[in-house]
Design an enzyme around this catalytic site. Structure first.
Site, short mmCIF file in Angstrom:
data_model
loop_
_atom_site.label_atom_id
_atom_site.label_comp_id
_atom_site.label_asym_id
_atom_site.label_seq_id
_atom_site.Cartn_x
_atom_site.Cartn_y
_atom_site.Cartn_z
N ASP A 243 36.76 50.61 33.68
CA ASP A 243 35.90 49.59 33.16
C ASP A 243 35.69 49.87 31.65
OD1 ASP A 243 33.31 48.21 32.62
OD2 ASP A 243 33.45 47.91 35.21
N HIS A 266 38.44 48.62 29.86
CA HIS A 266 37.84 47.21 29.31
C HIS A 266 37.35 47.14 28.04
CE1 HIS A 266 36.77 45.58 33.76
NE2 HIS A 266 38.26 46.05 33.74
#
Length: 345
Positions: A243, A266
C-alpha cells in the site's frame, strides 16, 4: 431534485521536480527536531528482557517479561535502556507500553520480535493494535533488530484478497499515540498484519534508517502512517509494501520526507481526506529527495467526495521515478469501497 454539494477542498501544491536549492530552507520552515549528538548525563541503567524471564526461543510467550521490563524502566530516572538481545526470537502477544514515565527510555532491539501468527489470538482484544506505545515522551527505539508482524494469515482473510470475506480491521505492528520527542532508527519492520507503523497525535518525531518490507500483494500494509501529528521527519529509509509507502492524513502538519526509497507500493500520499463527509486539513508537507520504483502511484493527494477542508503548502522536489503508473495524481473522487461511490458532483 436537489443536487448534492461537490467535494470542497483547497489544494496549494508546489511541484519542484528539477534541480532546486538545498533543503535547508525547508528544514527551517518545518522546525523539525534533530537526531544529532547526545548530551552526556548520569549512567544509563540497562534492563535485559531475559533477566525478566524472556526465553527468546520463538515459541514461549515473552509478553509478560517485556511488560515487566517496561514497568521498571518507566519508573526510573533520569534514563534507562531495555535490551532485547540479538540471536533470539521473542514471541510477543498484543502489548501496551504506557506512559508517562519518570525518565527517558531507550528500547534497544537487537534480536527479532514476532507476533502470533494466528489471528484468533486477538479475539476479545483490540484488533487494530499489536505493539502500542502511548503517552510516552523522549523514547528512542533502535538497535538494528527486526519487528515481524507475521501477517500472512491476516492477508489471506482480507476482503481485498477474497471479496467474499467481510472487511475487518487488522493490527498495526507499531502504533505510537500521543508520544513526544520520539526517535526510531536503525530498525526493520516486516510483514505487518496491516499498517506497519502508525503515528497518531504525536509531536517531534524523527525516523531514520528504517526498513519497512512486505510483499506487494499484501493488502493495506502502509509503511508509515501519520495522523493528527506535527513536526515529523522521515529520512534515509526504504519502504516496500502493498500500500502507501507513506500516508499523511487529517490534522497533520510540518512533515518532511527526505531521502526515502519507495517501491513496490502505492507511492507517497497525502490522504485520503474527507471520508464520510468529514473535515480534514493537512499543511506544510515536503517530500525532498525520494526514489520511487515499481509503484502504482508516485506522489498523490486523494480526497473523498462530500468532504471538506484543505491540503496546503505541499512541496514535492528532487524526486526520481522509475516504472511508476501514475507519477503525480490529485484525485478528488477517491473511493476505497467494495461498493461504487455515488457521484456527488
Amino acid at each position: 431534485m436537489k443536487s448534492l454539494n461537490p467535494t470542497i477542498f483547497l489544494f496549494l501544491l508546489t511541484l519542484l521536480l528539477p534541480d532546486f536549492p538545498n533543503s535547508g530552507a525547508l528544514d527551517s520552515l518545518l522546525q523539525l527536531p534533530r537526531s544529532g549528538k547526545r548530551v552526556r548525563g548520569r549512567a544509563t541503567r540497562a534492563l535485559d528482557v531475559t533477566y525478566f524471564g524472556a526465553k527468546g526461543n520463538g515459541v514461549s510467550d515473552d509478553t509478560k517479561a517485556f511488560v515487566n521490563a517496561w514497568n521498571i524502566a518507566c519508573s526510573l530516572y533520569p534514563r534507562s535502556t531495555i535490551l532485547i538481545p540479538g540471536g533470539n526470537i521473542y514471541h510477543v502477544k498484543p502489548i501496551n507500553f504506557a506512559g508517562p514515565c519518570r525518565g527517558k527510555i531507550t528500547l534497544k532491539i537487537v534480536g527479532t520480535v514476532v507476533a502470533p501468527g494466528d489471528p484468533d489470538v486477538w479475539l476479545d482484544l483490540n484488533p487494530q493494535k499489536w505493539i502500542y506505545f502511548h503517552g510516552v515522551s523522549h523514547l528512542v527505539i533502535e538497535g538494528g533488530g527486526t519487528i515481524n508482524g507475521m501477517g500472512e494469515k491476516w492477508w489471506a482473510q482480507s476482503c481485498k484478497v477474497n471479496k467474499s470475506n467481510p472487511c475487518h480491521h487488522a493490527p498495526t505492528a507499531l502504533t505510537f499515540h500521543k508520544c513526544k520527542d520520539l526517535q526510531v532508527r536503525d530498525l526493520r519492520v516486516i510483514d505487518s498484519q496491516q499498517m506497519h507503523m502508525s503515528f497518531t497525535s504525536c509531536t517531534r518525531v524523527v525516523l531514520t534508517n528504517v526498513d519497512v518490507i512486505a510483499p506487494a500483494r499484501s493488502p493495506n500494509t502502509d509503511g508509515i502512517h501519520i495522523s493528527d501529528s506535527t513536526k515529523v521527519l522521515v529520512q534515509n529509509s526504504k519502504i516496500k509494501t502493498g500500500d502507501d509507502c507513506v500516508s499523511i492524513v487529517k490534522s497533520s502538519s510540518r512533515i518532511l520526507i527526505k531521502g526515502v526509497t519507495c517501491g513496490p507500493g502505492h507511492g507517497i500520499s497525502v490522504g485520503s481526506l474527507g471520508k464520510l463527509d468529514s473535515w480534514a486539513g493537512v499543511h506544510d508537507v515536503a517530500v525532498d529527495g525520494a526514489f520511487l520504483a515499481n509503484t502504482e502511484n508516485g506522489l498523490r493527494i486523494k480526497t473523498w467526495q462530500g468532504g471538506s477542508g484543505f491540503a496546503a503548502n505541499i512541496t514535492f522536489q528532487n524526486v526520481l521515478m522509475e516504472n511508476v503508473s501514475n507519477p503525480i495524481i490529485i484525485d478528488q473522487y477517491y473511493c476505497d469501497s467494495q461498493l461504487p461511490c455515488l457521484n456527488q458532483g
